[in-house]
Design an enzyme around this catalytic site. Structure first.
Site, short mmCIF file in Angstrom:
data_model
loop_
_atom_site.label_atom_id
_atom_site.label_comp_id
_atom_site.label_asym_id
_atom_site.label_seq_id
_atom_site.Cartn_x
_atom_site.Cartn_y
_atom_site.Cartn_z
N ARG A 176 0.84 -1.18 0.00
CA ARG A 176 0.00 0.00 0.00
C ARG A 176 0.88 1.24 0.00
O ARG A 176 2.03 1.20 0.41
CB ARG A 176 -0.92 -0.01 1.22
CG ARG A 176 -0.23 -0.30 2.54
CD ARG A 176 -1.24 -0.41 3.66
NE ARG A 176 -1.90 0.85 3.93
CZ ARG A 176 -1.42 1.81 4.71
NH1 ARG A 176 -0.25 1.67 5.31
NH2 ARG A 176 -2.08 2.92 4.92
N ARG A 180 -3.32 10.39 2.62
CA ARG A 180 -4.23 10.89 3.65
C ARG A 180 -5.09 12.01 3.06
O ARG A 180 -4.54 12.97 2.54
CB ARG A 180 -3.43 11.43 4.83
CG ARG A 180 -2.63 10.33 5.50
CD ARG A 180 -1.88 10.88 6.68
NE ARG A 180 -0.99 9.88 7.22
CZ ARG A 180 -0.04 10.14 8.11
NH1 ARG A 180 0.12 11.38 8.55
NH2 ARG A 180 0.72 9.17 8.57
N ARG A 260 20.33 -4.35 1.90
CA ARG A 260 20.70 -3.05 1.36
C ARG A 260 21.48 -2.29 2.41
O ARG A 260 21.28 -2.49 3.61
CB ARG A 260 19.45 -2.23 1.00
CG ARG A 260 18.88 -2.55 -0.36
CD ARG A 260 17.82 -1.53 -0.76
NE ARG A 260 16.68 -1.51 0.14
CZ ARG A 260 16.14 -0.40 0.65
NH1 ARG A 260 16.66 0.80 0.37
NH2 ARG A 260 15.09 -0.47 1.43
N ARG A 291 17.67 11.15 0.44
CA ARG A 291 17.19 12.15 1.38
C ARG A 291 18.38 12.74 2.12
O ARG A 291 19.49 12.22 2.07
CB ARG A 291 16.18 11.56 2.35
CG ARG A 291 16.74 10.41 3.16
CD ARG A 291 15.72 9.89 4.18
NE ARG A 291 16.41 9.06 5.17
CZ ARG A 291 15.87 8.58 6.27
NH1 ARG A 291 14.60 8.81 6.54
NH2 ARG A 291 16.57 7.85 7.11
N GLU A 316 22.03 10.74 2.09
CA GLU A 316 21.96 9.27 2.11
C GLU A 316 21.92 8.69 0.70
O GLU A 316 21.07 9.07 -0.11
CB GLU A 316 20.70 8.80 2.87
CG GLU A 316 20.72 9.19 4.33
CD GLU A 316 19.62 8.50 5.13
OE1 GLU A 316 18.83 7.73 4.55
OE2 GLU A 316 19.56 8.76 6.34
N TYR A 364 13.61 -6.59 9.35
CA TYR A 364 13.65 -5.17 9.61
C TYR A 364 12.83 -4.92 10.88
O TYR A 364 11.61 -5.14 10.89
CB TYR A 364 13.12 -4.28 8.47
CG TYR A 364 13.25 -2.84 8.95
CD1 TYR A 364 14.47 -2.19 8.86
CD2 TYR A 364 12.21 -2.21 9.63
CE1 TYR A 364 14.64 -0.92 9.41
CE2 TYR A 364 12.38 -0.94 10.18
CZ TYR A 364 13.60 -0.31 10.07
OH TYR A 364 13.78 0.92 10.63
N ASP A 366 11.97 -2.02 13.94
CA ASP A 366 12.18 -0.74 14.59
C ASP A 366 12.66 -1.00 16.01
O ASP A 366 12.55 -2.12 16.52
CB ASP A 366 10.87 0.06 14.60
CG ASP A 366 10.67 0.84 13.30
OD1 ASP A 366 11.67 1.31 12.74
OD2 ASP A 366 9.51 0.99 12.88
P1 FAD Z 1 22.14 -3.71 16.11
O1 FAD Z 1 21.84 -2.36 16.61
O2 FAD Z 1 22.58 -3.87 14.70
O3 FAD Z 1 23.24 -4.34 17.08
C1 FAD Z 1 23.94 -5.52 16.76
C2 FAD Z 1 25.35 -5.36 17.28
O4 FAD Z 1 26.03 -6.62 17.12
C3 FAD Z 1 26.16 -4.32 16.51
O5 FAD Z 1 26.63 -3.32 17.40
C4 FAD Z 1 27.30 -5.13 15.90
O6 FAD Z 1 28.53 -4.42 15.88
C5 FAD Z 1 27.38 -6.33 16.82
N1 FAD Z 1 27.99 -7.50 16.19
C6 FAD Z 1 27.64 -8.10 15.03
N2 FAD Z 1 28.45 -9.13 14.77
C7 FAD Z 1 29.33 -9.22 15.81
C8 FAD Z 1 30.41 -10.09 16.12
N3 FAD Z 1 30.78 -11.09 15.30
N4 FAD Z 1 31.09 -9.91 17.28
C9 FAD Z 1 30.74 -8.87 18.12
N5 FAD Z 1 29.73 -8.03 17.87
C10 FAD Z 1 29.02 -8.20 16.72
N6 FAD Z 1 14.26 2.08 14.35
C11 FAD Z 1 13.32 2.92 14.86
O7 FAD Z 1 12.62 2.56 15.80
N7 FAD Z 1 13.15 4.17 14.34
C12 FAD Z 1 13.91 4.63 13.31
O8 FAD Z 1 13.73 5.76 12.87
C13 FAD Z 1 14.91 3.77 12.76
N8 FAD Z 1 15.67 4.17 11.73
C14 FAD Z 1 16.62 3.33 11.23
C15 FAD Z 1 17.41 3.78 10.18
C16 FAD Z 1 18.37 2.94 9.64
C17 FAD Z 1 19.25 3.44 8.50
C18 FAD Z 1 18.54 1.64 10.14
C19 FAD Z 1 19.55 0.71 9.56
C20 FAD Z 1 17.75 1.20 11.19
C21 FAD Z 1 16.78 2.04 11.74
N9 FAD Z 1 16.00 1.63 12.81
C22 FAD Z 1 15.05 2.48 13.32
C23 FAD Z 1 16.11 0.27 13.37
C24 FAD Z 1 17.06 0.19 14.59
O9 FAD Z 1 18.36 0.57 14.21
C25 FAD Z 1 17.07 -1.25 15.07
O10 FAD Z 1 15.78 -1.66 15.42
C26 FAD Z 1 17.96 -1.53 16.29
O11 FAD Z 1 19.06 -0.69 16.36
C27 FAD Z 1 18.41 -2.95 16.20
O12 FAD Z 1 19.04 -3.36 17.39
P2 FAD Z 1 19.77 -4.79 17.40
O13 FAD Z 1 20.33 -4.95 18.74
O14 FAD Z 1 18.85 -5.83 16.88
O15 FAD Z 1 20.90 -4.69 16.28
#
Ligand code: FAD
Ligand code: NA
Length: 388
Positions: A176, A180, A260, A291, A316, A364, A366
């Site tokens: 979708r 609005r 990506r 953006r 970006e 993906y 948040d």
């Molecule tokens: P991550 O934050 O990726 O943490 C995983 C960690 O594991 C990393 O620090 C990495 O270094 C570590 N790691 C990986 N492999 C190893 C290894 N072999 N040894 C040691 N360490 C390792 N969410 C929102 O709610 N609002 C937003 O506006 C938003 N915007 C975003 C924009 C972008 C461009 C992106 C990419 C994401 C966005 N998000 C947003 C999503 C948000 O970033 C994630 O939901 C959240 O940060 C994920 O947390 P995580 O712990 O799952 O993963």
């Protein structure tokens, strides 16, 4: 080394939440390792000294949720500003509000349509491909909102996001396109939103502010020269929460999951405010980036401590990730989903290891989703392991 009760691989929001819960519920000792030189994963931010902007190092992060459990949990560690997210788009020499709303439509058609008139117009224009089954993203977009609005605001932006002509993208990427039929351009529809008052990093530091939690940075789980490596922990029977890429854990044995990534280009201006808003999309192909983020404008409440004469903007550029790039958005084709399902089977069978977070589950998510799934994973999977 004397091993802790739990090792968490990854100091992102998933890992920090699990570590915090383990200490709070069982008083165990937790070691968090991360290959990066900072905690916080992709939600990490730092202060830019010259401008006073808080830069979100891995792209703009806006916190929003309708989940009461998550909202109550995060408020234990930080308060939130009253920031409300809004996005604007530059198209053909004009700036429009997004998501597409009555303001966008009336500006675009130089009209004063009522909600009902605008809806009738969009329905009529979307009828261009009536009776056909859209085979690609371009036809899908036209069938959802009509050609004029699709071509102005969606087509080229999506093309830049995917580095692919929308005619060559699967229709299934979008289900979708929100339109609005009123002037509400508040981006999120959640009950709560805001930015952490003292910044993302201060929030996340408070989550693990406990002597039983220790963090070791610049440390790769797969590096056998460091004590918290995968083989050593398995041999010692230490439970592990793994938030790195699931395909990497299994040495890409079934193939690679596709992502990506985004490249950021930093630009500084001799102006207090360049865009007048935090996020400006560029809908046309003449601007190569999708953006631009002007970080100062996320925190207008900090004006007094920001530089009135300088600002910093990140442009970006989106592209397919190669191995070694930061994986940001799962591509999620049918082939990727099928491949992940096979890795998920391997992950379930892996003893004393819990997989979580966006990389560990190829989703993906948040931030609020990550925290919610971490609270559940702690209860259902991690705590039982710690009690064994
Ligand atoms: P991550 O934050 O990726 O943490 C995983 C960690 O594991 C990393 O620090 C990495 O270094 C570590 N790691 C990986 N492999 C190893 C290894 N072999 N040894 C040691 N360490 C390792 N969410 C929102 O709610 N609002 C937003 O506006 C938003 N915007 C975003 C924009 C972008 C461009 C992106 C990419 C994401 C966005 N998000 C947003 C999503 C948000 O970033 C994630 O939901 C959240 O940060 C994920 O947390 P995580 O712990 O799952 O993963
Ligand atoms: Na600590």
């Amino acid at each position: 080394v004397e091993y802790p009760d739990l090792v968490v691989v990854g100091a992102g929001l998933f890992g920090l939440t699990v570590a915090q819960q383990a200490v709070e519920h069982l008083g165990v000792r937790v070691e968090i390792i991360d290959v990066r030189d900072h905690i916080g994963g992709n939600a990490y931010s730092y202060m830019d000294e010259e401008t006073g902007a808080e830069i979100h190092k891995y792209g703009a992060h806006l916190f929003h949720t309708s989940n009461k459990r998550v909202w109550d949990y995060v408020n234990r560690f930080t308060s939130f500003t009253d920031y409300v997210h809004r996005v604007y788009a530059t198209h053909d020499g004009e700036v429009y509000p997004l998501p597409i709303n009555l303001g966008t439509i009336n500006q675009f058609f130089h009209a004063h349509y009522t909600p009902a008139e605008a809806k009738a117009l969009v329905d009529e224009q979307a009828g261009e491909l009536a009776g056909t089954d859209p085979k690609n993203l371009n036809d899908k977009g036209i069938s959802l909102i009509g050609r004029p609005l699709y071509e102005a605001f969606i087509k080229n932006y999506t093309g830049k996001q995917w580095q692919t002509d929308p005619k060559d993208l699967p229709a299934g990427i979008i289900n979708r396109l929100p339109v609005r039929f009123n002037y509400d351009n508040r981006y999120f529809r959640d009950t709560w939103e805001g930015l952490p008052t003292d910044g993302y990093t201060a929030w996340m530091e408070r989550m693990i502010d406990d002597p039983r939690i220790h963090v070791t940075l610049r440390t790769d789980f797969f590096d056998e020269s460091q004590p918290y490596n995968r083989k050593a922990l398995a041999a010692a029977g230490v439970p592990v929460v793994y938030t790195g890429p699931v395909d990497r854990y299994f040495d890409y044995s079934l193939g690679e999951l596709k992502w990506r990534t985004v490249d950021f280009r930093e630009v500084r201006y001799d102006e207090g405010d360049h865009f007048g808003c935090p996020v400006m999309n560029f809908s046309d192909p003449d601007v190569p980036y999708t953006r631009a983020i002007e970080f100062k404008n996320f925190n207008p409440e900090r004006r007094a401590s920001q530089n009135p004469d300088r600002t910093v903007v990140w442009e970006e550029y989106s592209r397919f990730a190669e191995r070694g790039d930061e994986p940001y958005y799962p591509i999620n084709t049918e082939a990727d989903k099928a491949l992940y399902a096979r890795y998920e089977e391997l992950a379930k069978a892996e003893p004393r290891t819990v997989f979580g977070g966006r990389l560990g589950t190829y989703k993906y998510y948040d931030m609020h989703n990550v925290i919610d799934t971490a609270l559940t994973a702690y209860e259902e999977q991690v705590e039982p392991l710690l009690k064994k």
